[in-house]
Design a protein around this motif. Structure first.
Motif, short mmCIF file in Angstrom:
data_model
loop_
_atom_site.label_atom_id
_atom_site.label_comp_id
_atom_site.label_asym_id
_atom_site.label_seq_id
_atom_site.Cartn_x
_atom_site.Cartn_y
_atom_site.Cartn_z
N MET B 4 -5.16 5.75 6.30
CA MET B 4 -3.84 5.18 5.97
C MET B 4 -3.59 5.19 4.46
O MET B 4 -2.53 5.60 4.00
N VAL B 5 -4.58 4.74 3.69
CA VAL B 5 -4.45 4.72 2.24
C VAL B 5 -4.29 6.14 1.71
O VAL B 5 -3.43 6.42 0.86
N PHE B 11 1.52 11.12 0.18
CA PHE B 11 2.97 11.25 0.27
C PHE B 11 3.67 10.69 -0.97
O PHE B 11 4.73 11.17 -1.37
N MET B 12 3.06 9.69 -1.58
CA MET B 12 3.63 9.13 -2.80
C MET B 12 3.59 10.17 -3.92
O MET B 12 4.55 10.38 -4.63
N GLY B 65 7.02 12.65 11.04
CA GLY B 65 6.39 13.48 12.06
C GLY B 65 4.93 13.76 11.76
O GLY B 65 4.06 13.62 12.63
N LEU B 66 4.66 14.13 10.51
CA LEU B 66 3.28 14.46 10.14
C LEU B 66 2.40 13.21 10.16
O LEU B 66 1.25 13.26 10.60
N GLY B 67 2.95 12.09 9.70
CA GLY B 67 2.21 10.83 9.74
C GLY B 67 1.82 10.47 11.17
O GLY B 67 0.69 10.05 11.44
N ALA B 84 3.25 7.05 5.67
CA ALA B 84 3.92 8.31 5.32
C ALA B 84 5.32 8.06 4.79
O ALA B 84 5.67 8.52 3.70
N PHE B 85 6.13 7.30 5.52
CA PHE B 85 7.51 7.16 5.04
C PHE B 85 7.60 6.19 3.86
O PHE B 85 8.45 6.34 2.99
N MET B 86 6.66 5.21 3.80
CA MET B 86 6.67 4.35 2.63
C MET B 86 6.25 5.11 1.38
O MET B 86 6.79 4.90 0.30
#
Lengths: 191, 200
Positions: B4-5, B11-12, B65-67, B84-86
């Protein structure tokens, strides 16, 4: 508070229907934000889009956040950003879960064959509106043509094109100011 | 938790440093995820297809989607969507708000106006390019075997595909409606989807 909710709901609706990413979203945002709600002037919106394009990350998200900020400050930006995110997250999640079922469905494929030309029309319309506000003289025509050709034919990424255009804009205006000053001085001398 | 991290940071980084929007970011996302062995490469093509056909920012769609795929692959349900989105949204919020605060203070400045004078026509050119590219990759002009719309009215010249005529008519109609009527573009999209079902 009422304004923030209104911003959130506006971008929620836009997010749920803006197929084709950031560029196709321009006419949708324009319709709601400039025509219906009269939150910002058109020219300013095009400038916000131009700057959003030059920032890193998702263009649609940048543009929504930027527009949200100019309507309602920091909380306006947050409201627009969240409004734009929620439909994406929910819809993509639902689509992935059901993708195996509709992947080869011809009706879905045909619907997208119909939607695609409309999206292209939205993008061309956005280009036309930005061009109308940005192309004012010979130099801007040249910049427009060069940017299009550089991207399409020479596959230059957008950022070098943007940097070159900004430099060209500043230099042109500087040269013009200088030559205007010289001609003013000459006129002054003659008098 | 470790994944998760990792997802969030990845993504960030992507959101903060990649220019050019969603279609530029997707290949980089795929590369990063595959490099780190987080995703099954055979799923990626479908995810990208879904990201492109869903409404909303393409980069966000792809990240969601990828997440989802990453967390599925590691038996974590759908929780991978969250980091992912965050990760995509946070840099956007920070960068855009900082730029916006600054931008409206200097908007009337003569050098900023000079920069915008050059920027506007370039953006118009880039946006027009995006439209051309979309038409080219979706079989509307010069289609290849894999982009050809099989049920379309394809105009061929000397064995080469030139244009798909149904799409051209729909495009012209949509543009005319946008320019000449007050119809909200949302109805245009819904309407063209319905027409698509019947004409293709």
């Amino acid at each position: 508070m009422k304004l923030y909710i209104e911003i959130f709901l506006t971008f929620l609706r836009l997010g749920a229907f803006s197929f084709g990413g950031g560029y196709a979203m321009i006419p949708l945002i324009e319709r709601d934000v400039c025509t219906t709600k009269k939150w910002i002037e058109r020219e300013k919106l095009y400038d916000i889009f131009s700057v959003s394009e030059a920032l890193p990350g998702a263009i649609a998200l940048n543009a929504s956040t930027f527009v949200g900020y100019s309507i309602g400050g920091i909380w306006g930006a947050v409201a627009a950003l969240l409004g734009n995110l929620v439909p994406s997250v929910l819809i993509v999640f639902a689509l992935i879960a059901s993708y195996v079922h509709f992947k080869d469905n011809t009706a879905v494929q045909n619907a997208f064959n119909g939607i695609r030309p409309a999206i292209i029309a939205l993008i061309v319309y956005a280009a036309y509106k930005i061009a109308k506000s940005g192309i004012k003289d010979f130099v801007t025509v040249i910049i427009f043509v060069c940017a299009f050709v550089a991207c399409l034919v020479f596959v230059v990424p957008p950022i070098p094109v943007i940097i070159a255009a900004v430099v060209a804009g500043i230099v042109t205006k500087m040269v013009r100011r200088k030559s205007k000053k010289i001609s003013d001085d000459e006129r002054g001398g003659q008098l | 938790m470790d994944i998760m991290v990792k997802l969030f940071l990845m993504f960030m980084k992507l959101s903060a440093f990649s220019f050019g929007g969603g279609y530029v970011m997707i290949p980089i996302m795929m590369q990063e995820l595959e490099k780190n062995g987080l995703i099954d490469p055979s799923m990626v093509t479908d995810i990208v297809a879904i990201a492109g056909m869903s409404p909303g920012p393409v980069a966000v769609n792809a990240a969601v989607g990828l997440g989802y795929c990453v967390s599925k692959l590691h038996n974590m349900g759908a929780w991978g969507i969250l980091p992912a989105f965050m990760g995509i949204a946070l840099p956007c919020a920070i960068i855009v708000i900082l730029v916006a605060m600054f931008f409206f203070n200097v908007y009337k400045n003569k050098h900023v106006q000079s920069a915008l004078y050059g920027l506007r026509p370039a953006i118009a050119g880039i946006v027009l390019y995006a439209a051309a590219k979309l038409a080219l990759t979706n079989g509307i002009f010069f289609a290849h075997l894999d982009t050809l719309i099989k049920t379309g009215a394809n105009f061929m010249l000397a064995g080469h595909h030139i244009a798909e005529l149904k799409s051209l008519v729909l495009f012209a109609a949509a543009f005319f409606i946008l320019a000449k009527t007050k119809l909200h573009p949302i109805y245009l999209i819904i309407g063209s989807g319905i027409i698509g079902i019947f004409v293709f």
